[in-house]
Design a protein around this motif. Structure first.
Motif, PDB file in Angstrom:
ATOM      1  N   ALA A   1      66.160-105.392  91.447  1.00  0.00           N
ATOM      2  CA  ALA A   1      67.418-104.684  91.164  1.00  0.00           C
ATOM      3  C   ALA A   1      67.137-103.282  90.624  1.00  0.00           C
ATOM      4  CB  ALA A   1      68.271-105.482  90.186  1.00  0.00           C
ATOM      5  N   PHE A   2      66.138-103.151  89.761  1.00  0.00           N
ATOM      6  CA  PHE A   2      65.744-101.823  89.274  1.00  0.00           C
ATOM      7  C   PHE A   2      65.363-100.923  90.450  1.00  0.00           C
ATOM      8  CE2 PHE A   2      64.929-103.665  84.975  1.00  0.00           C
ATOM      9  CZ  PHE A   2      65.565-102.696  84.213  1.00  0.00           C
ATOM     10  N   ALA A   3      64.545-101.442  91.352  1.00  0.00           N
ATOM     11  CA  ALA A   3      64.067-100.645  92.492  1.00  0.00           C
ATOM     12  C   ALA A   3      65.205-100.292  93.439  1.00  0.00           C
ATOM     13  CB  ALA A   3      62.975-101.409  93.238  1.00  0.00           C
ATOM     14  N   GLN A   4      66.066-101.252  93.753  1.00  0.00           N
ATOM     15  CA  GLN A   4      67.166-101.001  94.691  1.00  0.00           C
ATOM     16  C   GLN A   4      68.149 -99.968  94.161  1.00  0.00           C
ATOM     17  OE1 GLN A   4      68.774-104.919  95.345  1.00  0.00           O
ATOM     18  NE2 GLN A   4      67.468-105.275  97.126  1.00  0.00           N
ATOM     19  N   ASN A   5      68.316 -99.921  92.853  1.00  0.00           N
ATOM     20  CA  ASN A   5      69.292 -99.014  92.264  1.00  0.00           C
ATOM     21  C   ASN A   5      68.661 -97.758  91.676  1.00  0.00           C
ATOM     22  OD1 ASN A   5      71.930-100.530  92.518  1.00  0.00           O
ATOM     23  ND2 ASN A   5      70.586-102.077  91.637  1.00  0.00           N
ATOM     24  N   ASP A   6      67.343 -97.617  91.853  1.00  0.00           N
ATOM     25  CA  ASP A   6      66.617 -96.447  91.373  1.00  0.00           C
ATOM     26  C   ASP A   6      67.003 -96.133  89.928  1.00  0.00           C
ATOM     27  OD1 ASP A   6      64.762 -94.434  91.564  1.00  0.00           O
ATOM     28  OD2 ASP A   6      66.160 -92.992  92.449  1.00  0.00           O
ATOM     29  N   SER A   7      66.878 -97.145  89.093  1.00  0.00           N
ATOM     30  CA  SER A   7      67.336 -97.064  87.716  1.00  0.00           C
ATOM     31  C   SER A   7      66.236 -97.492  86.762  1.00  0.00           C
ATOM     32  CB  SER A   7      68.551 -97.990  87.546  1.00  0.00           C
ATOM     33  OG  SER A   7      68.982 -98.012  86.211  1.00  0.00           O
ATOM     34  N   ASN A   8      66.315 -97.027  85.513  1.00  0.00           N
ATOM     35  CA  ASN A   8      65.388 -97.509  84.502  1.00  0.00           C
ATOM     36  C   ASN A   8      66.132 -98.276  83.403  1.00  0.00           C
ATOM     37  OD1 ASN A   8      66.558 -95.449  83.018  1.00  0.00           O
ATOM     38  ND2 ASN A   8      64.676 -94.270  82.791  1.00  0.00           N
ATOM     39  N   ILE A   9      67.407 -98.574  83.674  1.00  0.00           N
ATOM     40  CA  ILE A   9      68.228 -99.380  82.773  1.00  0.00           C
ATOM     41  C   ILE A   9      69.061-100.327  83.639  1.00  0.00           C
ATOM     42  CG2 ILE A   9      70.065 -97.662  82.663  1.00  0.00           C
ATOM     43  CD1 ILE A   9      70.510 -98.521  79.733  1.00  0.00           C
ATOM     44  N   MET A  10      69.167-101.586  83.199  1.00  0.00           N
ATOM     45  CA  MET A  10      69.885-102.581  84.000  1.00  0.00           C
ATOM     46  C   MET A  10      70.880-103.328  83.116  1.00  0.00           C
ATOM     47  SD  MET A  10      70.376-103.877  86.972  1.00  0.00           S
ATOM     48  CE  MET A  10      69.115-102.871  87.739  1.00  0.00           C
ATOM     49  N   PRO A  11      72.192-103.122  83.326  1.00  0.00           N
ATOM     50  CA  PRO A  11      73.190-103.845  82.546  1.00  0.00           C
ATOM     51  C   PRO A  11      73.094-105.356  82.789  1.00  0.00           C
ATOM     52  CG  PRO A  11      74.179-102.004  83.711  1.00  0.00           C
ATOM     53  CD  PRO A  11      72.784-102.162  84.246  1.00  0.00           C
ATOM     54  N   VAL A  12      73.375-106.131  81.744  1.00  0.00           N
ATOM     55  CA  VAL A  12      73.358-107.587  81.829  1.00  0.00           C
ATOM     56  C   VAL A  12      74.770-108.090  81.519  1.00  0.00           C
ATOM     57  CG1 VAL A  12      72.356-109.716  80.934  1.00  0.00           C
ATOM     58  CG2 VAL A  12      70.956-107.642  81.043  1.00  0.00           C
ATOM     59  N   LEU A  13      75.324-108.864  82.469  1.00  0.00           N
ATOM     60  CA  LEU A  13      76.654-109.455  82.294  1.00  0.00           C
ATOM     61  C   LEU A  13      76.518-110.963  82.256  1.00  0.00           C
ATOM     62  CD1 LEU A  13      78.802-107.444  84.899  1.00  0.00           C
ATOM     63  CD2 LEU A  13      78.213-106.802  82.565  1.00  0.00           C
ATOM     64  N   ASN A  14      77.326-111.616  81.399  1.00  0.00           N
ATOM     65  CA  ASN A  14      77.285-113.075  81.360  1.00  0.00           C
ATOM     66  C   ASN A  14      78.096-113.646  82.523  1.00  0.00           C
ATOM     67  OD1 ASN A  14      80.009-113.037  80.610  1.00  0.00           O
ATOM     68  ND2 ASN A  14      79.604-113.550  78.466  1.00  0.00           N
ATOM     69  N   LYS A  15      78.216-114.970  82.587  1.00  0.00           N
ATOM     70  CA  LYS A  15      78.907-115.600  83.716  1.00  0.00           C
ATOM     71  C   LYS A  15      80.389-115.247  83.768  1.00  0.00           C
ATOM     72  CE  LYS A  15      79.681-119.992  81.359  1.00  0.00           C
ATOM     73  NZ  LYS A  15      79.428-121.402  81.350  1.00  0.00           N
ATOM     74  N   ASN A  16      80.947-114.773  82.643  1.00  0.00           N
ATOM     75  CA  ASN A  16      82.350-114.338  82.605  1.00  0.00           C
ATOM     76  C   ASN A  16      82.481-112.833  82.840  1.00  0.00           C
ATOM     77  OD1 ASN A  16      83.230-116.976  81.971  1.00  0.00           O
ATOM     78  ND2 ASN A  16      82.708-116.626  79.820  1.00  0.00           N
ATOM     79  N   ASN A  17      81.395-112.228  83.295  1.00  0.00           N
ATOM     80  CA  ASN A  17      81.311-110.787  83.578  1.00  0.00           C
ATOM     81  C   ASN A  17      81.498-109.913  82.337  1.00  0.00           C
ATOM     82  OD1 ASN A  17      80.731-111.168  86.289  1.00  0.00           O
ATOM     83  ND2 ASN A  17      82.890-111.255  86.832  1.00  0.00           N
ATOM     84  N   LYS A  18      81.173-110.454  81.186  1.00  0.00           N
ATOM     85  CA  LYS A  18      81.223-109.671  79.956  1.00  0.00           C
ATOM     86  C   LYS A  18      79.875-108.998  79.747  1.00  0.00           C
ATOM     87  CE  LYS A  18      82.210-109.787  75.096  1.00  0.00           C
ATOM     88  NZ  LYS A  18      82.021-110.455  73.856  1.00  0.00           N
ATOM     89  N   TYR A  19      79.918-107.725  79.414  1.00  0.00           N
ATOM     90  CA  TYR A  19      78.704-106.953  79.151  1.00  0.00           C
ATOM     91  C   TYR A  19      78.040-107.498  77.894  1.00  0.00           C
ATOM     92  CZ  TYR A  19      75.760-102.871  78.176  1.00  0.00           C
ATOM     93  OH  TYR A  19      74.708-102.041  77.926  1.00  0.00           O
ATOM     94  N   VAL A  20      76.768-107.923  78.013  1.00  0.00           N
ATOM     95  CA  VAL A  20      76.059-108.476  76.858  1.00  0.00           C
ATOM     96  C   VAL A  20      74.850-107.629  76.447  1.00  0.00           C
ATOM     97  CG1 VAL A  20      76.828-110.854  77.220  1.00  0.00           C
ATOM     98  CG2 VAL A  20      74.719-110.067  78.315  1.00  0.00           C
ATOM     99  N   GLY A  21      74.559-106.588  77.202  1.00  0.00           N
ATOM    100  CA  GLY A  21      73.434-105.724  76.870  1.00  0.00           C
ATOM    101  C   GLY A  21      72.776-105.172  78.117  1.00  0.00           C
ATOM    102  N   TYR A  22      71.521-104.802  77.970  1.00  0.00           N
ATOM    103  CA  TYR A  22      70.795-104.219  79.103  1.00  0.00           C
ATOM    104  C   TYR A  22      69.302-104.481  78.954  1.00  0.00           C
ATOM    105  CZ  TYR A  22      69.729-100.484  75.786  1.00  0.00           C
ATOM    106  OH  TYR A  22      69.291 -99.782  74.694  1.00  0.00           O
ATOM    107  N   TYR A  23      68.629-104.392  80.097  1.00  0.00           N
ATOM    108  CA  TYR A  23      67.174-104.394  80.114  1.00  0.00           C
ATOM    109  C   TYR A  23      66.727-102.972  80.400  1.00  0.00           C
ATOM    110  CZ  TYR A  23      67.255-109.497  80.898  1.00  0.00           C
ATOM    111  OH  TYR A  23      67.458-110.839  80.793  1.00  0.00           O
ATOM    112  N   GLU A  24      65.609-102.608  79.806  1.00  0.00           N
ATOM    113  CA  GLU A  24      64.949-101.367  80.190  1.00  0.00           C
ATOM    114  C   GLU A  24      63.827-101.736  81.144  1.00  0.00           C
ATOM    115  OE1 GLU A  24      63.748 -98.676  77.083  1.00  0.00           O
ATOM    116  OE2 GLU A  24      65.427 -99.312  75.819  1.00  0.00           O
ATOM    117  N   LEU A  25      63.510-100.843  82.072  1.00  0.00           N
ATOM    118  CA  LEU A  25      62.452-101.102  83.042  1.00  0.00           C
ATOM    119  C   LEU A  25      61.139-101.449  82.346  1.00  0.00           C
ATOM    120  CD1 LEU A  25      61.510-101.212  85.965  1.00  0.00           C
ATOM    121  CD2 LEU A  25      61.184 -98.738  85.892  1.00  0.00           C
ATOM    122  N   ASN A  26      60.856-100.807  81.238  1.00  0.00           N
ATOM    123  CA  ASN A  26      59.619-101.088  80.495  1.00  0.00           C
ATOM    124  C   ASN A  26      59.556-102.531  80.009  1.00  0.00           C
ATOM    125  OD1 ASN A  26      58.542 -98.558  80.837  1.00  0.00           O
ATOM    126  ND2 ASN A  26      59.363 -97.757  78.918  1.00  0.00           N
TER     127      ASN A  26
END
Length: 196
Positions: free
Chosen positions: A63-88
């Motif tokens: 997902a990081f590679a496909q979106n050319d991003s170094n940050i990836m939002p994380v949503l729970n099963k109810n689509n609520k934003y719960v945080g993010y991953y950094e590429l590192n």
């Protein structure tokens, strides 16, 4: 918005509206806008990528590679934003795998796309008393495939020679490859003989 990107090292910034994640704005887009524009004026550039807390780390890396991003939002099963991953974070997980953490040698082999098999590759490696720590297809080009192998600390020369007997081309040069050294020595001897 441009000032925010100037202070951060992220390629994207997650955007929430009324507590609901709506997507990310990229740094590239933000720098193209007039500095007076608000996020609301730029809604058309929002990219809606994300992963779930249960997504495995290889899919997150993809997902990081496909979106050319170094940050990836994380949503729970109810689509609520719960945080993010950094590429590192994900690269760190990858570095802890035996593929990178264990000592060994890297070997890249090549064969016809319809002629190779991972079971054969494993058999070749293990029949030479070596351990296969990881393998992945690193290149597919027309009718050829290249497979990158990490082989546990052992003499790779026997493994290399067996791959050659099974019609694999050795793409990566390796210092333990006595076959290539032998060919070079013979070639030099032949040139010396012909030039007498």
């Amino acid at each position: 918005m441009q000032l925010l990107f100037n202070q951060l090292t992220y390629s994207h910034i997650p955007i929430k509206k009324d507590g609901i994640y709506i997507g990310c704005i990229s740094e590239t887009d933000a720098h193209c806008f007039d500095g007076a524009k608000t996020i609301k004026d730029c809604n058309y550039t929002i990219e809606g990528f994300f992963v779930r807390p249960t997504t495995n780390w290889l899919d997150i890396l993809e997902a990081f590679a496909q979106n050319d991003s170094n940050i990836m939002p994380v949503l729970n099963k109810n689509n609520k934003y719960v945080g993010y991953y950094e590429l590192n974070d994900i690269i760190h997980l990858f570095n802890e795998t035996p593929f990178f953490a264990e000592p060994g040698g890297i070997l890249i082999v090549e064969k016809g796309i319809h002629d190779y098999s991972f079971s054969e590759i494993s058999q070749i490696t293990e029949s030479n008393n070596a351990k296969l720590l990881g393998a992945f297809i690193s290149k597919m080009d027309n009718d050829l495939v290249q497979i990158t192998l990490k082989i546990g600390n052992t003499s790779l020369n026997d493994v290399i020679q067996t791959f050659r007997r099974y019609s694999y081309n050795i793409v990566s040069g390796h210092e333990e490859d006595s076959y290539i050294e032998s060919l070079k020595e013979r070639s030099q001897y032949l040139n010396k003989y012909l030039n007498m």
